[in-house]
Design a protein around this motif. Structure first.
Motif, PDB file in Angstrom:
ATOM      1  N   GLN A   1       0.823  -1.213   0.000  1.00 32.23           N
ATOM      2  CA  GLN A   1       0.000   0.000   0.000  1.00 32.23           C
ATOM      3  C   GLN A   1       0.861   1.269   0.000  1.00 32.23           C
ATOM      4  OE1 GLN A   1      -3.639  -0.232   0.046  1.00 32.23           O
ATOM      5  NE2 GLN A   1      -3.051  -2.326  -0.445  1.00 32.23           N
ATOM      6  N   ARG A   2       1.996   1.222  -0.675  1.00 33.96           N
ATOM      7  CA  ARG A   2       2.890   2.385  -0.753  1.00 33.96           C
ATOM      8  C   ARG A   2       2.783   2.981  -2.155  1.00 33.96           C
ATOM      9  NH1 ARG A   2       8.345   0.487   2.459  1.00 33.96           N
ATOM     10  NH2 ARG A   2       9.208   2.189   1.186  1.00 33.96           N
ATOM     11  N   THR A   3       1.683   3.658  -2.381  1.00 34.71           N
ATOM     12  CA  THR A   3       1.354   4.185  -3.711  1.00 34.71           C
ATOM     13  C   THR A   3       2.390   5.178  -4.197  1.00 34.71           C
ATOM     14  OG1 THR A   3      -0.979   3.893  -3.157  1.00 34.71           O
ATOM     15  CG2 THR A   3      -0.475   5.219  -5.088  1.00 34.71           C
ATOM     16  N   ASP A   4       2.889   6.041  -3.330  1.00 35.38           N
ATOM     17  CA  ASP A   4       3.879   7.035  -3.750  1.00 35.38           C
ATOM     18  C   ASP A   4       5.152   6.369  -4.260  1.00 35.38           C
ATOM     19  OD1 ASP A   4       2.190   9.126  -3.146  1.00 35.38           O
ATOM     20  OD2 ASP A   4       2.986   9.404  -1.117  1.00 35.38           O
ATOM     21  N   ASP A   5       5.542   5.244  -3.630  1.00 34.62           N
ATOM     22  CA  ASP A   5       6.726   4.519  -4.100  1.00 34.62           C
ATOM     23  C   ASP A   5       6.457   3.851  -5.450  1.00 34.62           C
ATOM     24  OD1 ASP A   5       8.533   5.088  -2.032  1.00 34.62           O
ATOM     25  OD2 ASP A   5       7.591   3.587  -0.736  1.00 34.62           O
ATOM     26  N   VAL A   6       5.203   3.442  -5.671  1.00 36.31           N
ATOM     27  CA  VAL A   6       4.832   2.906  -6.988  1.00 36.31           C
ATOM     28  C   VAL A   6       5.034   3.972  -8.051  1.00 36.31           C
ATOM     29  CG1 VAL A   6       2.945   2.044  -8.415  1.00 36.31           C
ATOM     30  CG2 VAL A   6       3.199   1.214  -6.072  1.00 36.31           C
ATOM     31  N   VAL A   7       4.549   5.176  -7.778  1.00 38.24           N
ATOM     32  CA  VAL A   7       4.677   6.283  -8.734  1.00 38.24           C
ATOM     33  C   VAL A   7       6.151   6.628  -8.943  1.00 38.24           C
ATOM     34  CG1 VAL A   7       4.123   8.699  -9.170  1.00 38.24           C
ATOM     35  CG2 VAL A   7       2.406   7.199  -8.139  1.00 38.24           C
ATOM     36  N   ARG A   8       6.937   6.644  -7.856  1.00 38.07           N
ATOM     37  CA  ARG A   8       8.368   6.953  -7.963  1.00 38.07           C
ATOM     38  C   ARG A   8       9.082   5.915  -8.840  1.00 38.07           C
ATOM     39  NH1 ARG A   8      12.433   4.896  -5.244  1.00 38.07           N
ATOM     40  NH2 ARG A   8      11.059   3.947  -3.674  1.00 38.07           N
ATOM     41  N   THR A   9       8.752   4.642  -8.644  1.00 34.25           N
ATOM     42  CA  THR A   9       9.378   3.583  -9.448  1.00 34.25           C
ATOM     43  C   THR A   9       8.967   3.696 -10.911  1.00 34.25           C
ATOM     44  OG1 THR A   9       9.320   2.134  -7.507  1.00 34.25           O
ATOM     45  CG2 THR A   9       9.714   1.090  -9.632  1.00 34.25           C
ATOM     46  N   PHE A  10       7.689   4.048 -11.140  1.00 38.13           N
ATOM     47  CA  PHE A  10       7.233   4.235 -12.522  1.00 38.13           C
ATOM     48  C   PHE A  10       8.013   5.355 -13.197  1.00 38.13           C
ATOM     49  CE2 PHE A  10       4.550   6.557 -15.534  1.00 38.13           C
ATOM     50  CZ  PHE A  10       4.299   5.559 -16.459  1.00 38.13           C
ATOM     51  N   ASN A  11       8.215   6.454 -12.503  1.00 38.87           N
ATOM     52  CA  ASN A  11       8.973   7.567 -13.083  1.00 38.87           C
ATOM     53  C   ASN A  11      10.418   7.163 -13.365  1.00 38.87           C
ATOM     54  OD1 ASN A  11       6.771   9.308 -13.034  1.00 38.87           O
ATOM     55  ND2 ASN A  11       7.212  10.002 -10.949  1.00 38.87           N
ATOM     56  N   ARG A  12      10.956   6.285 -12.524  1.00 37.97           N
ATOM     57  CA  ARG A  12      12.323   5.801 -12.743  1.00 37.97           C
ATOM     58  C   ARG A  12      12.414   4.998 -14.036  1.00 37.97           C
ATOM     59  NH1 ARG A  12      15.735   2.084  -8.413  1.00 37.97           N
ATOM     60  NH2 ARG A  12      17.782   2.213  -9.463  1.00 37.97           N
ATOM     61  N   VAL A  13      11.367   4.240 -14.325  1.00 39.65           N
ATOM     62  CA  VAL A  13      11.322   3.478 -15.583  1.00 39.65           C
ATOM     63  C   VAL A  13      11.434   4.419 -16.770  1.00 39.65           C
ATOM     64  CG1 VAL A  13       9.847   2.057 -17.058  1.00 39.65           C
ATOM     65  CG2 VAL A  13      10.016   1.548 -14.624  1.00 39.65           C
ATOM     66  N   LEU A  14      10.670   5.503 -16.724  1.00 42.01           N
ATOM     67  CA  LEU A  14      10.709   6.471 -17.826  1.00 42.01           C
ATOM     68  C   LEU A  14      12.064   7.161 -17.908  1.00 42.01           C
ATOM     69  CD1 LEU A  14       7.153   8.097 -17.504  1.00 42.01           C
ATOM     70  CD2 LEU A  14       7.856   6.109 -18.851  1.00 42.01           C
ATOM     71  N   GLU A  15      12.664   7.474 -16.747  1.00 41.86           N
ATOM     72  CA  GLU A  15      13.966   8.142 -16.730  1.00 41.86           C
ATOM     73  C   GLU A  15      15.058   7.263 -17.322  1.00 41.86           C
ATOM     74  OE1 GLU A  15      14.487   9.036 -12.636  1.00 41.86           O
ATOM     75  OE2 GLU A  15      12.934  10.599 -12.591  1.00 41.86           O
TER      76      GLU A  15
END
Length: 701
Positions: free
Chosen positions: A471-485
């Motif tokens: 339930q760590r949604t912000d970390d999900v978003v952070r990891t997704f942004n890392r994929v794009l980076e």
């Protein structure tokens, strides 16, 4: 002549072991490739094949043969033995017996073996070679030369010895034999290039090659793992007026198979079955491999059974080949049977055996069997390769063996022969992610970075799954942004993981994930937006969803549909869930959810997620209600099949959750004692319950 007796004796040194077979039928030379007879009718024919332990691939150990018996052999003292003399018994302890032993050809043969041994160890210099050969004296016969060359293993000194013998014999009566035995020395050394150069010299001297010459070159190419060269020499035989015998033909089944000419290999195998050729174990092994590569796994087993029916005993290499093929066929049960037969026949498993078993059990997710093989290998001190370690870890990730995976990972790190690679770390991260162990997963990621490996799409997908479970949604978003980076393009599985995380996320945080999905897959983003924002444009929703399913890969369609239905159930969008289920059925994403027979109507839920299963149950109850309203009779028995498995990283399976849900509905379905995963009820109980119900609301478990 002495040559006649030597060539006709079982211990003949003038011929390669190939010539021990029955003489082949003469075949006319019609082309540059040896001609073939008509093929046998079918593979299932019961025509028998002779099995020979003679192989063109195996070098011959002449020293183990009996010394040749000659009718007019020269003794070292220059006298000859006459077959006309009477036999006289001599006391073996008398001085005369000792003198006779010194005069026998056995003594001469032993001295020739010592000369061959000395030539192998001396410098490849003409002076040294002549010095060794001088011990033979001046009265050297061609048979002596053949014995010496035939027992040598040093091709450099063998050539010098051959040149010497050619000088002293001037015109040998069978010079081709001298070349053949010298060529065998190159075969022992696995020096095909040297053997081919000797063949050229042979032609320059005007010596015509014979069948043994070519069989030696072919076998040399085979032991050098050069099947194309074996084929090349085989196809040259008709040019020189040489007809292959059945043993050479049998060997070419192996050569053509290894060279990739499968059709020719099968053609020769058909002939072998029809003409009862003798086939060596190496050729049987190649046939099994050919069938395995072509995907005809039953053909592999047929060859194996035919081999046994002929009385041939499979060797360890054949057992290992079969185990490897059954592993690729994902038939671990047959691998088990073959392994048991192998050990029963007295063979001890080697490294290749264990490796084949590990691959077979690992690919098929036979967890306990794979771990037992691993432990046996460790007990015997056998080292695993990176690939075998990764096979074990991937299996552990698939079946949920977290503790075992950690133990294997630590063993791998302590190994002196191999170190973890990116796939190793990926499996460990997947295991921790599926268990929701965030700190452990992050620890492996850091260890991966320290080892010099960048996270790939698989690792980042697992991390998103891990953060979603926690339930760590912000970390999900952070990891997704890392994929794009990192410049990584999200694939269908990555987007499916994001969608799955949405089914575990609180309603108030769904908007964060919706934005990620829009960027990763706009088509999926449109469908999710319809659901999250509860838009009412029904026509557009069906259109957008159909386009999405036509766009994504077939291997993820069911996972996407399951997740979308789960999301609808979580958001209390029952009608949307039913629409998605109906769409899934129409697009054949789901099949045979409902089945009917005269005695039983069933609801099959084994491949569905919980939300999709609850939706299917809702639809089925509505259908049963409509049946009663129409006046149609129900069958004697009604059943719900949830399957008996549980989630690999959870103690709960669909059956456990469904049992609780059926109790909430007060439904008269009860778990069948003799059919695990089945919930059954009778016509009478079902009818009474359906008539007593009001509106069939969907209750989320």
């Amino acid at each position: 002549m002495a040559y006649h007796h030597l060539c006709s004796s079982p211990s003949s040194l003038f011929h390669d072991r190939l010539s021990l077979s029955a003489s082949p039928k003469p075949r006319p030379i019609r082309s540059s490739t040896p001609s073939l007879k008509p093929l046998s009718p079918s593979f299932q024919s019961k025509t028998s094949i002779q099995v020979s332990h003679v192989s063109l691939q195996d070098p011959i150990t002449e020293g183990t043969q009996n010394p040749p018996k000659l009718s007019n052999s020269r003794y070292p003292d220059g006298k000859t033995a006459s077959s006309s003399k009477s036999n006289v018994w001599v006391n073996p302890r008398s001085p005369r017996a000792s003198r006779l032993r010194q005069l026998s050809y056995h003594s001469r043969y032993s001295s020739l073996l010592k000369v061959a041994e000395s030539l192998d160890s001396c410098n490849p210099n003409e002076q040294y070679v002549l010095s060794v050969l001088s011990s033979l004296g001046n009265d050297v016969s061609e048979q002596d030369a053949v014995v010496v060359l035939n027992n040598m293993s040093n091709p450099h000194t063998a050539l010098l010895a051959l040149n010497h013998f050619q000088r002293i014999f001037k015109k040998p009566s069978r010079e081709v034999i001298l070349y053949n035995v010298t060529m065998k020395v190159f075969r022992k050394s696995k020096d095909l290039d040297g053997a081919e150069k000797l063949f050229d010299v042979m032609l320059q001297r005007g010596v015509k090659p014979d069948k043994v010459t070519f069989s030696t070159l072919i076998s040399c190419a085979r032991v050098c793992a050069l099947p194309d060269k074996a084929v090349e020499w085989f196809e040259k035989m008709p040019t020189y007026g040489c007809d292959p015998d059945d043993i050479t033909y049998s060997a070419m089944i192996d050569a053509y198979g290894r060279a990739g000419n499968v059709d020719m290999a099968f053609t020769l195998y058909d002939r072998a079955r029809t003409e009862k050729w003798r086939i060596d174990p190496v050729t049987f092994s190649t046939l099994i491999k050919i069938y395995g590569i072509s995907g005809n796994y039953d053909g592999c087993l047929n060859v194996y059974e035919e081999m046994k029916a002929l009385g041939a005993k499979p060797n360890l290499a054949i057992y290992n080949t079969l185990l490897d093929v059954m592993g690729r066929a994902k038939r671990p049960w047959q691998a088990k049977t073959i392994y048991k037969e192998m050990t029963t026949n007295g063979f001890s498993p080697n490294w290749a055996t264990y490796a084949a078993l590990l691959r077979a059990y690992g690919r098929a997710r036979y967890g306990e069997d794979a771990l037992n093989v691993y432990k046996e290998m460790k007990d015997k001190g056998l080292e695993l390769t990176v690939i075998l370690y990764n096979t074990l870890l991937a299996m552990c990730a698939d079946v949920g063996y977290a503790d075992e995976a950690v133990e294997i990972f630590e063993d791998m790190k302590n190994s002196e022969t191999c170190k973890p690679d990116s796939w190793t770390f990926s499996s460990l991260i997947t295991i921790y992610s599926c268990s929701g162990k965030v700190s452990e997963a992050e620890g492996i990621v850091n260890e991966m970075l320290e080892a010099g490996f960048e996270p790939n799409i698989f690792v980042l997908t697992s991390l998103i799954q891990c953060y979603g479970k926690a339930q760590r949604t912000d970390d999900v978003v952070r990891t997704f942004n890392r994929v794009l980076e990192l410049g990584i393009t999200p694939d269908d599985r990555f987007c499916g993981c994001l969608l799955n995380v949405m089914t575990q996320t609180a309603r108030e945080e769904l908007a964060k994930l919706t934005d990620c999905i829009k960027k990763a897959n706009p088509k999926l983003g449109h469908v999710v937006k319809f659901l999250v924002e509860e838009q009412n444009d029904e026509g557009n929703f069906k259109k957008e969803t159909s386009e999405l399913f036509n766009y994504i890969g077939s291997d993820v369609k069911k996972a996407y549909c399951n997740c979308l239905i789960d999301l609808c159930v979580n958001l209390d969008l029952l009608e949307r869930a039913c629409e998605l289920l109906e769409l899934g059925l129409s697009l054949e994403i789901y099949a045979d959810i409902q089945s009917r027979s005269p005695t039983q109507w069933s609801l099959n839920l084994k491949s569905l997620s919980l939300g999709a299963a609850l939706t299917a149950l809702h639809v089925w109850i509505n259908d049963l209600t409509k049946v009663l309203e129409s006046g149609e009779e129900l069958p004697p028995l009604l059943g719900i099949n949830t399957g008996h498995g549980k989630h690999k990283y959870s103690e709960k399976g669909l059956a456990t959750v469904f049992e609780s849900h059926l109790k909430e509905l007060n439904a008269p379905f009860h778990e069948a004692p003799d059919k695990v995963g089945w919930f059954l009820t009778t016509k009478v109980a079902a009818k009474s319950w359906l008539e007593s119900r009001g509106s069939p609301d969907l209750v989320v478990a």
